[in-house]
Structure formats: structure tokens, C-alpha cells
Scaffold this motif. Structure first.
Motif, PDB file in Angstrom:
ATOM      1  N   ARG A   1      -7.796  14.473  -4.958  1.00  0.00           N
ATOM      2  CA  ARG A   1      -7.465  13.957  -3.506  1.00  0.00           C
ATOM      3  C   ARG A   1      -8.713  14.627  -2.458  1.00  0.00           C
ATOM      4  O   ARG A   1      -9.459  15.649  -3.116  1.00  0.00           O
ATOM      5  N   GLY A   2      -8.926  14.389  -1.291  1.00  0.00           N
ATOM      6  CA  GLY A   2      -9.508  14.995  -0.233  1.00  0.00           C
ATOM      7  C   GLY A   2     -10.840  13.964   0.039  1.00  0.00           C
ATOM      8  O   GLY A   2     -11.092  13.093  -0.764  1.00  0.00           O
TER       9      GLY A   2
ATOM     10  N   ALA B   1      -5.934  -1.452 -11.026  1.00  0.00           N
ATOM     11  CA  ALA B   1      -7.178  -1.064 -11.542  1.00  0.00           C
ATOM     12  C   ALA B   1      -8.025  -0.288 -10.580  1.00  0.00           C
ATOM     13  O   ALA B   1      -8.598   0.777 -10.987  1.00  0.00           O
ATOM     14  N   MET B   2      -8.016  -0.427  -9.388  1.00  0.00           N
ATOM     15  CA  MET B   2      -8.648   0.416  -8.313  1.00  0.00           C
ATOM     16  C   MET B   2      -7.872   1.899  -8.353  1.00  0.00           C
ATOM     17  O   MET B   2      -8.811   2.740  -8.284  1.00  0.00           O
ATOM     18  N   SER B   3      -6.905   2.152  -8.321  1.00  0.00           N
ATOM     19  CA  SER B   3      -6.195   3.256  -8.404  1.00  0.00           C
ATOM     20  C   SER B   3      -6.321   4.130  -9.719  1.00  0.00           C
ATOM     21  O   SER B   3      -6.533   5.287  -9.518  1.00  0.00           O
ATOM     22  N   SER B   4      -6.531   3.258 -10.603  1.00  0.00           N
ATOM     23  CA  SER B   4      -6.989   3.997 -11.950  1.00  0.00           C
ATOM     24  C   SER B   4      -8.273   4.684 -11.984  1.00  0.00           C
ATOM     25  O   SER B   4      -8.652   5.782 -12.493  1.00  0.00           O
TER      26      SER B   4
ATOM     27  N   THR C   1       1.048   6.976  -6.823  1.00  0.00           N
ATOM     28  CA  THR C   1      -0.319   7.410  -7.250  1.00  0.00           C
ATOM     29  C   THR C   1      -0.714   8.685  -6.283  1.00  0.00           C
ATOM     30  O   THR C   1      -1.653   9.414  -6.952  1.00  0.00           O
ATOM     31  N   GLY C   2      -0.257   8.783  -5.343  1.00  0.00           N
ATOM     32  CA  GLY C   2      -0.735   9.870  -4.382  1.00  0.00           C
ATOM     33  C   GLY C   2      -1.869   9.527  -3.543  1.00  0.00           C
ATOM     34  O   GLY C   2      -2.310  10.422  -3.005  1.00  0.00           O
TER      35      GLY C   2
ATOM     36  N   PHE D   1       0.804  -1.237  -0.011  1.00  0.00           N
ATOM     37  CA  PHE D   1       0.035   0.009  -0.110  1.00  0.00           C
ATOM     38  C   PHE D   1       0.773   1.194   0.128  1.00  0.00           C
ATOM     39  O   PHE D   1       0.527   2.350  -0.893  1.00  0.00           O
ATOM     40  N   ASP D   2       1.749   1.285   0.953  1.00  0.00           N
ATOM     41  CA  ASP D   2       2.758   2.362   0.838  1.00  0.00           C
ATOM     42  C   ASP D   2       3.498   2.589  -0.524  1.00  0.00           C
ATOM     43  O   ASP D   2       3.541   3.793  -0.868  1.00  0.00           O
ATOM     44  N   GLU D   3       3.982   1.394  -1.022  1.00  0.00           N
ATOM     45  CA  GLU D   3       4.671   1.763  -2.232  1.00  0.00           C
ATOM     46  C   GLU D   3       3.502   2.353  -3.534  1.00  0.00           C
ATOM     47  O   GLU D   3       3.994   3.110  -4.301  1.00  0.00           O
ATOM     48  N   VAL D   4       2.532   1.871  -3.593  1.00  0.00           N
ATOM     49  CA  VAL D   4       1.629   2.346  -4.432  1.00  0.00           C
ATOM     50  C   VAL D   4       1.106   3.584  -4.335  1.00  0.00           C
ATOM     51  O   VAL D   4       0.735   4.455  -5.186  1.00  0.00           O
ATOM     52  N   SER D   5       0.808   3.740  -2.853  1.00  0.00           N
ATOM     53  CA  SER D   5       0.570   5.348  -2.613  1.00  0.00           C
ATOM     54  C   SER D   5       1.491   6.153  -2.904  1.00  0.00           C
ATOM     55  O   SER D   5       1.570   7.484  -3.493  1.00  0.00           O
TER      56      SER D   5
END
Length: 358
Positions: free
Chosen positions: A164-165, A154-157, A70-71, A63-67
């Protein structure tokens, strides 16, 4: 996921270089895939006996690395993943369990595209052509719905275009699930993860102090007459007035106040999407408010005999705590027998105390 030995620096440097290039091209997450010689959670089924803390640590790192690419805050990714995991538990036939670190679920049609003539298509180009949700996040040229990185991609896309927010996130969740209950649950999970900053939040406690005088047995399903014929949706733990009533879980206060049946009552929602219901209290801990995040053993209130009438009604039965558990499948909620869980949590807490005291 973390390389060992003399090649660690070179492997990490290579990943960082690839990340800077791929970030310009969208959401391909290939740099997160293990380098040669590293273990992959997707190469083999998770060992059922593997230490849960190690599994959660690997998931958190993912999760940290994907974050970082992607932000999207890791707490959002974790909350969606955990919510999806609870839906799989509640709907095992329609949402079969998958191996791997990530529990996000897509049906074959959702992934490949409903008009796609190729069942189980894994080609990212044709999937996109037919409006499927599948993505190649691992960079292997295949959009595999059993691959952790592909699922997160897929979810991040889907989430990223909303910005954000908190409000943007709620809008994205509404458009994804079309279910206000889903939006609420995931928001609750986000708050729990933000409060504690980790995934290892599944320990439980017994609802009464182990050193207090109490007794209980299985009474779930017994008939009740007050207020009309109904079944008893919980277990009664008999104890004296004023015995502390404690949180059984890491969770969030979803309900607090008066109920004609339960008197002064509190409801907590945990990360397994299970509702913990406490009734007949004599009062609440003074700082407890709706939306508070709580942890196992935290005092919520005290044993009493409130209920079976208008606000303030007391003494229509001996003092006790009514404790109930309710499962949520995303659309419906139903009670189940809490007695086996009470026995389990009582035993686990006793063992922890014995271990701590040597």
C-alpha cells in the motif's frame, strides 16, 4: 447488485461467510457475484439509455466491495478503470469497447498468455501456466476477460504484491504500463476521486459566466502568424477585461504560469484525459496552485490580453479567452475543435439554471 425483499439478509450473510473463506485463498471474488434472482451487469449488455448515475453507483459499489477484500483503495481501482476507459475512447480500433461496468482492457494474448497454444483460453490453470494475466474472480471456474469481477481480480492480483501507499502504487503502475504519462494521469485521477469521494464527476460548465457579455465562434484550425506559421488550436471567446474565467470540468491544475504565445495560462486535466487550456488571462485566482482539484464553475482567473511576448506582455490584441481542448491517447496529445463542446456546455448550464429557478 443489491438484493430486495425478505432474502436480503440471508444473501448478504452468505456472501460474508464466503468472503472470509475465499480471502484466505487469494483474490477469487465469487462472493461479489449476484445471488440467484439478482441482476448482473455481466449477464447482458448495458442498456445505452440506462441512467448514468445508476451505472456509476453500481460501479462504485463494485469498487468498494473489491477494495474491502483486497485492501486496495477504491480510488486506485476507479482511477485505473477510468484511465483504461479513456484509452479505449482514444484508440477504438486497438482497444475495442466492451460491455459491462468495468473498462479495464486486456488483449486476448495478454489475458491467455503469449505462449498459450489455445487462442482465447479461459481456463485459469492453463492461463497461469503460460503467464497470462487472466483470473477467475467470479468463482465460476472461467477466466473471462469480459467479466467485470475477473477483470478486477486480474488487476488487483497485479497490484497487491507491491503493498500500500502512494509510492508503492506508482511503482506498480510503472511496471504495468512502462509509461510515465500513464503513472501521472492515474495519480491525477486518484486525487480527483479522493477529493470528491464519488464517480459522478462528468458535469461541465461554460468557461465564462452566462450572465456576462461575450461572443465566440468556431476558429479552430485558422492560421496564425505570430511566432511562425501555425494553426489556431482553440476557440476565442471575446469578453471585457476582468470577466471571470471558470473551470469547465472536474479536474486538476496541471499547468499554471506564463507562455510566450498564451500569456498567463492555466491547464486542467479532466477524468476523460482531456486537457482544458485557458490562455491570455489578466491574472489568476489567488488561491489557485498546481495540483489543485477544481470543479465546474470554479473561478480560475480573469479575461485579459496577455501573451505574444516576454512575461508581462499585454495589449497586443483585444481582450479574450483562448480556450482549447486536447486529447491524450497515452503516448501522444493532439488538439480538437472545442466549439461544439462550448455550445453544448453553454446549453446544458442554461438548462440547469432554468430548472433550478423553476
Amino acid at each position: 447488485m443489491i438484493a430486495k425483499g425478505g432474502n436480503t439478509i440471508l444473501k448478504r450473510a452468505s456472501r460474508l461467510f464466503r468472503s472470509s473463506v475465499l480471502a484466505l485463498c487469494g483474490l477469487q471474488l465469487a462472493w461479489l457475484a449476484p445471488a440467484a434472482g439478482e441482476a448482473s451487469a455481466n449477464q447482458a449488455p448495458q442498456n445505452e439509455t440506462k441512467d448514468i448515475k445508476a451505472v456509476l453507483a453500481e460501479r462504485k459499489q463494485l469498487f468498494d466491495e473489491v477494495s474491502s477484500i483486497t485492501g486496495i483503495p477504491w480510488t486506485y481501482l476507479a482511477a485505473i478503470d477510468q484511465y483504461e476507459r479513456t484509452l479505449t475512447i482514444a484508440n477504438p480500433k486497438t482497444r475495442p469497447r466492451r460491455q459491462g461496468l468495468i473498462g479495464i482492457y486486456y488483449s486476448e494474448l495478454e489475458w491467455s498468455g503469449f505462449a498459450n497454444p489455445i487462442p482465447g483460453d479461459t481456463n485459469p490453470m492453463t492461463i497461469a501456466l503460460f503467464g497470462g494475466k487472466g483470473k477467475d474472480g467470479s468463482g465460476d471456474g472461467v477466466a473471462d476477460r469480459n467479466n467485470d469481477l475477473d477483470l478486477l481480480s486480474a488487476m488487483s492480483s497485479f497490484l497487491m504484491p507491491y503493498g500500500r501507499g502512494e509510492e508503492n502504487f506508482k511503482l506498480a503502475l510503472w511496471n504495468y504500463y512502462r509509461n510515465p504519462r500513464s503513472v501521472e494521469r492515474i495519480g491525477q485521477f486518484v486525487k480527483i476521486y479522493e477529493t470528491f469521494g464519488r464517480l459522478d464527476l462528468h458535469e461541465h460548465a461554460f468557461p465564462l459566466p452566462l450572465g456576462s457579455a461575450y461572443s465566440y465562434r468556431s476558429t479552430w484550425g485558422a492560421s496564425r502568424a505570430w511566432g511562425g506559421h501555425r494553426i489556431h488550436e482553440g476557440s476565442d471567446l471575446f469578453a471585457g477585461y476582468g470577466v471571470p474565467v471558470r473551470s469547465t470540468c472536474y479536474g486538476i491544475v496541471e499547468i499554471k504560469g506564463w507562455n510566450p504565445y498564451g500569456g498567463w495560462r492555466v491547464g486542467l486535466r479532466d477524468l476523460n484525459n482531456v486537457y482544458h487550456y485557458y490562455a491570455h488571462l489578466s491574472g489568476f485566482e489567488k488561491t489557485l496552485q498546481l495540483g489543485n482539484v477544481v470543479k465546474p464553475g470554479q473561478i480560475l482567473g480573469w479575461v485579459g490580453s496577455s501573451g505574444y511576448g516576454k512575461p508581462g506582455t499585454q495589449g497586443k490584441f483585444p481582450p479574450h479567452l483562448h480556450f482549447g481542448l486536447y486529447r491524450d491517447n497515452g503516448k501522444l496529445e493532439w488538439s480538437f475543435d472545442p466549439y461544439p463542446y462550448l455550445k453544448k456546455w453553454e446549453r446544458e448550464e442554461r438548462l440547469r439554471k432554468e430548472k433550478k429557478n423553476g
